[in-house]
Each structure stands twice: as structure tokens, then as C-alpha cells.
Scaffold this motif. Structure first.
Motif, short mmCIF file in Angstrom:
data_model
loop_
_atom_site.label_atom_id
_atom_site.label_comp_id
_atom_site.label_asym_id
_atom_site.label_seq_id
_atom_site.Cartn_x
_atom_site.Cartn_y
_atom_site.Cartn_z
N THR A 220 0.84 -1.19 0.00
CA THR A 220 0.00 0.00 0.00
C THR A 220 0.88 1.25 0.00
OG1 THR A 220 -1.73 -1.15 1.23
CG2 THR A 220 -1.83 1.25 1.19
N PHE A 221 0.61 2.15 -0.95
CA PHE A 221 1.43 3.34 -1.13
C PHE A 221 0.80 4.54 -0.43
CE2 PHE A 221 2.61 0.42 -4.38
CZ PHE A 221 3.96 0.65 -4.62
N GLY A 222 1.64 5.33 0.23
CA GLY A 222 1.16 6.50 0.94
C GLY A 222 1.16 7.76 0.11
N ALA A 223 1.68 7.68 -1.10
CA ALA A 223 1.72 8.84 -1.99
C ALA A 223 1.63 8.36 -3.42
CB ALA A 223 3.03 9.61 -1.78
N GLN A 224 1.17 9.24 -4.31
CA GLN A 224 1.15 8.90 -5.72
C GLN A 224 2.58 8.69 -6.21
OE1 GLN A 224 -1.39 11.24 -8.23
NE2 GLN A 224 -0.11 10.91 -10.05
N ALA A 225 2.80 7.59 -6.90
CA ALA A 225 4.15 7.24 -7.33
C ALA A 225 4.13 6.79 -8.78
CB ALA A 225 4.72 6.14 -6.44
N ASN A 226 5.04 7.34 -9.56
CA ASN A 226 5.19 6.95 -10.96
C ASN A 226 6.40 6.05 -11.13
OD1 ASN A 226 3.00 8.64 -11.78
ND2 ASN A 226 4.38 10.41 -11.70
N ASP A 227 6.37 5.29 -12.21
CA ASP A 227 7.50 4.43 -12.58
C ASP A 227 7.94 3.54 -11.43
OD1 ASP A 227 9.41 3.44 -14.35
OD2 ASP A 227 10.93 4.89 -13.73
N VAL A 228 6.98 2.90 -10.78
CA VAL A 228 7.28 2.00 -9.67
C VAL A 228 7.92 0.72 -10.22
CG1 VAL A 228 6.29 0.56 -7.84
CG2 VAL A 228 5.46 2.90 -8.20
N LYS A 229 9.03 0.34 -9.62
CA LYS A 229 9.71 -0.91 -9.97
C LYS A 229 9.98 -1.71 -8.70
CE LYS A 229 12.20 0.67 -14.14
NZ LYS A 229 11.84 2.10 -14.14
N VAL A 230 9.75 -3.01 -8.77
CA VAL A 230 10.08 -3.91 -7.67
C VAL A 230 11.27 -4.75 -8.12
CG1 VAL A 230 9.26 -5.72 -6.13
CG2 VAL A 230 7.65 -3.99 -6.98
N TYR A 231 12.37 -4.66 -7.35
CA TYR A 231 13.59 -5.40 -7.65
C TYR A 231 13.76 -6.56 -6.67
CZ TYR A 231 15.30 -1.36 -10.39
OH TYR A 231 15.45 -0.35 -11.30
N ASN A 232 14.20 -7.71 -7.17
CA ASN A 232 14.59 -8.77 -6.26
C ASN A 232 16.02 -8.54 -5.81
OD1 ASN A 232 16.31 -9.70 -8.32
ND2 ASN A 232 14.92 -11.35 -8.93
N MET A 233 16.55 -9.43 -4.98
CA MET A 233 17.88 -9.21 -4.42
C MET A 233 19.01 -9.45 -5.40
SD MET A 233 17.68 -7.93 -1.47
CE MET A 233 16.44 -6.95 -2.29
N TYR A 234 18.67 -9.83 -6.64
CA TYR A 234 19.68 -9.98 -7.67
C TYR A 234 19.66 -8.81 -8.64
CZ TYR A 234 19.82 -14.66 -5.77
OH TYR A 234 19.93 -15.71 -4.90
N GLY A 235 18.92 -7.75 -8.27
CA GLY A 235 18.86 -6.56 -9.07
C GLY A 235 17.95 -6.66 -10.28
N GLN A 236 17.12 -7.69 -10.33
CA GLN A 236 16.22 -7.89 -11.46
C GLN A 236 14.86 -7.26 -11.18
OE1 GLN A 236 16.48 -12.14 -11.15
NE2 GLN A 236 17.90 -12.31 -12.87
N VAL A 237 14.30 -6.56 -12.17
CA VAL A 237 12.96 -5.99 -12.03
C VAL A 237 11.94 -7.11 -12.18
CG1 VAL A 237 11.29 -4.37 -12.98
CG2 VAL A 237 13.72 -3.77 -12.95
N VAL A 238 11.10 -7.29 -11.15
CA VAL A 238 10.11 -8.36 -11.18
C VAL A 238 8.68 -7.84 -11.28
CG1 VAL A 238 11.57 -10.02 -9.96
CG2 VAL A 238 10.15 -8.45 -8.64
N LYS A 239 8.50 -6.51 -11.17
CA LYS A 239 7.17 -5.94 -11.31
C LYS A 239 7.29 -4.44 -11.54
CE LYS A 239 2.55 -6.33 -9.27
NZ LYS A 239 2.07 -7.38 -10.18
N THR A 240 6.40 -3.88 -12.34
CA THR A 240 6.36 -2.43 -12.57
C THR A 240 4.93 -1.93 -12.46
OG1 THR A 240 6.09 -2.71 -14.97
CG2 THR A 240 8.35 -2.52 -14.15
N ALA A 241 4.78 -0.65 -12.15
CA ALA A 241 3.44 -0.07 -12.01
C ALA A 241 3.55 1.43 -11.81
CB ALA A 241 2.70 -0.69 -10.83
#
Length: 277
Positions: A220-241
């Protein structure tokens, strides 16, 4: 404290002014028998927080207990020659007190130092000479952590870690351990962990993500956020939003573990570390 690189065999003389390799994150609860322990080994993560590549040659990692002195033996070890690009990290696997926890991502080097999980002192030095203070002439970077640490950089020691938390640098280096480090979810990253920007790895204290401990499959985000990326611990992007304030993002498809979420809030890059349970 002035960082000293002139005696380290740095490849590029032009790198002296800006490049700095510092202690970026430590975890001291490796192994043991407590089921809450996250990793099987202690670790120390180094990072180049400068703007140009830099090489360390002949450097040492040295450890002392909170009240003790640096005295070599199993409490220090030589580092291989290290060359890091700006923002690049370097993972040192250290000692273990047992079998609890999971393995670290592939370490760049392995040592046997047993760090205290609550208070101690670490020094990155130009040679094996034992430092006698945080400002000894051979000290490149120094970290005193926990309330009982006998000395540290600046006016206060860094906070104590725990079985489930590491202490990590908030962003740059102000030579004040108390201000430069904060406790949070461990995020060990080796030198192949991807290309997250220096700013992306800062620990924000704002309202970017409300629930950094994720139990319900949603962030859950507390502020509007653009270009959200979720990285795993190997530096790989696993989700965007891109999300709005108070909006949730499902991470149900992600495995349990640690992640770094980055984004842009009010035109500024921000990030937070999360643990999905």
C-alpha cells in the motif's frame, strides 16, 4: 574523517576526488539457533558511493567487539583487489554461529569474522595495522554500531542490528555513524546485483510505502508514485506499475523474501525495502 585512497594502488588518478568505497551494510546474526534469523552467515556489504570507478588494492576488513581493541587474528582479513563502478556493491560473506537462516546471494569474497549482532566496530583499512580510533591514518571507512561501541565516526554510533535487521547506509557519507546508518530489512547485494542507481538504494523515511512488512500479498502506497519498480535481491525488475496515494499493488505472484521498491514521488526518486512474508 578524510577518506584515504592515495596509498591503495588506485588505477585512475582522476578518481581520487570523488570515488569512495565505504561500508554500506552489515548483518551480524548469521547462523545461530534462533528461528527468526534471516541469513546463515554474517555479511558486510561495501559500496562505491562516488561518481567514478575506483580500485582498492591491499585493503583489509578489521573487526573489534564493542569495548575491545582491534587485534588481528580471526578478526581481520585481507581483501582481494576490488574495482567498483559508481553505485556498485561488493558482498563479503563472514562468519556463522550455526545453521539457522538462508544462504546469502553469491558472495564476492568470503571471510570468517564473527560480527556481533548487537554492537561492535568495523574498519576498512589500507593495510593490516590495527586502528586505534575511528580516525587512524590507515582507516578508509569506519563503523561503530550499538549503544556500547567504544568509538565511532561522528557524534554517535549507528543503531544496533538484530536477528531480523541489518544496519545500512541511508545515502552518502557524512562521517557520522549515527546519522548515516539506519536499521531495516537486510538486503545483501553482490557486485552482480544489477544497476540500481545510488539514489534508488536510499532508505526513505517518508510515506512511500506504508507496509514494508507485507503479510497480505499487497503493498500500500502512501503517496502517488510513478515508474514504480520492484527489484529482487539480484537486481532484477520483477514488477512495474504506477499508483495513486493509498492505492494497493498486488505482489501475490512474488515469492517470500526481500525486495527493493523504487519509484518517483513529486519528481524525486525514492525507495523502500520490503519483506514479503
Amino acid at each position: 574523517m578524510k577518506k584515504i585512497f592515495t596509498v591503495l594502488g588506485i588505477i585512475a588518478v582522476s578518481a581520487f576526488a570523488n570515488a569512495q568505497i565505504v561500508i554500506n551494510e552489515i548483518y551480524g546474526a548469521g547462523g545461530g539457533s534462533n528461528s527468526a534469523i534471516l541469513y546463515k552467515y554474517d555479511f558486510v556489504e561495501l559500496k562505491n558511493i562516488g561518481s567514478t570507478s575506483i580500485t582498492l588494492t591491499g585493503a583489509y576488513l578489521q573487526y573489534a567487539s564493542a569495548a575491545g581493541t582491534f587485534n588481528g587474528g580471526n578478526s581481520n582479513h585481507a581483501l582481494p583487489t576490488i574495482t567498483l563502478a559508481p553505485g556498485q556493491t561488493y558482498l563479503l560473506q563472514e562468519g556463522s554461529a550455526g545453521t539457522a537462516g538462508t544462504d546469502l546471494p553469491s558472495p564476492d569474497a568470503v571471510g570468517t569474522i564473527n560480527l556481533s549482532g548487537t554492537a561492535g566496530k568495523l574498519a576498512l583499512t589500507t593495510d593490516s595495522t590495527a586502528p586505534t580510533s575511528a580516525t587512524s591514518s590507515n582507516v578508509i571507512d569506519f563503523l561503530g554500531y550499538g549503544s556500547t561501541a567504544s568509538y565511532y565516526e561522528g557524534s554517535a554510533a549507528a543503531p544496533a542490528p538484530s536477528n531480523t535487521t541489518s544496519i545500512a547506509r541511508t545515502s552518502g557519507d557524512t562521517n557520522n555513524n549515527g546519522a548515516d546508518f539506519t536499521a531495516g530489512t537486510p538486503t545483501p547485494q553482490n557486485s552482480n546485483s544489477g544497476s540500481l542507481a545510488v539514489a534508488d538504494l536510499s532508505r526513505t523515511k517518508g510515506n512511500f510505502i506504508k507496509n514494508t512488512f507485507v503479510k497480505n500479498e499487497e503493498i500500500t502506497f502512501g503517496a502517488q508514485a510513478n515508474d514504480v519498480k520492484v527489484y529482487n535481491m539480484y537486481g532484477q525488475v520483477v514488477k512495474t506499475a504506477s499508483v495513486k496515494a493509498n492505492e494497493s499493488l498486488s505482489v501475490a505472484e512474488l515469492q517470500k523474501g526481500n525486495y527493493i521498491v523504487t519509484g518517483t514521488v513529486n519528481n524525486k526518486p525514492v525507495s523502500q525495502k520490503i519483506l514479503k512474508d
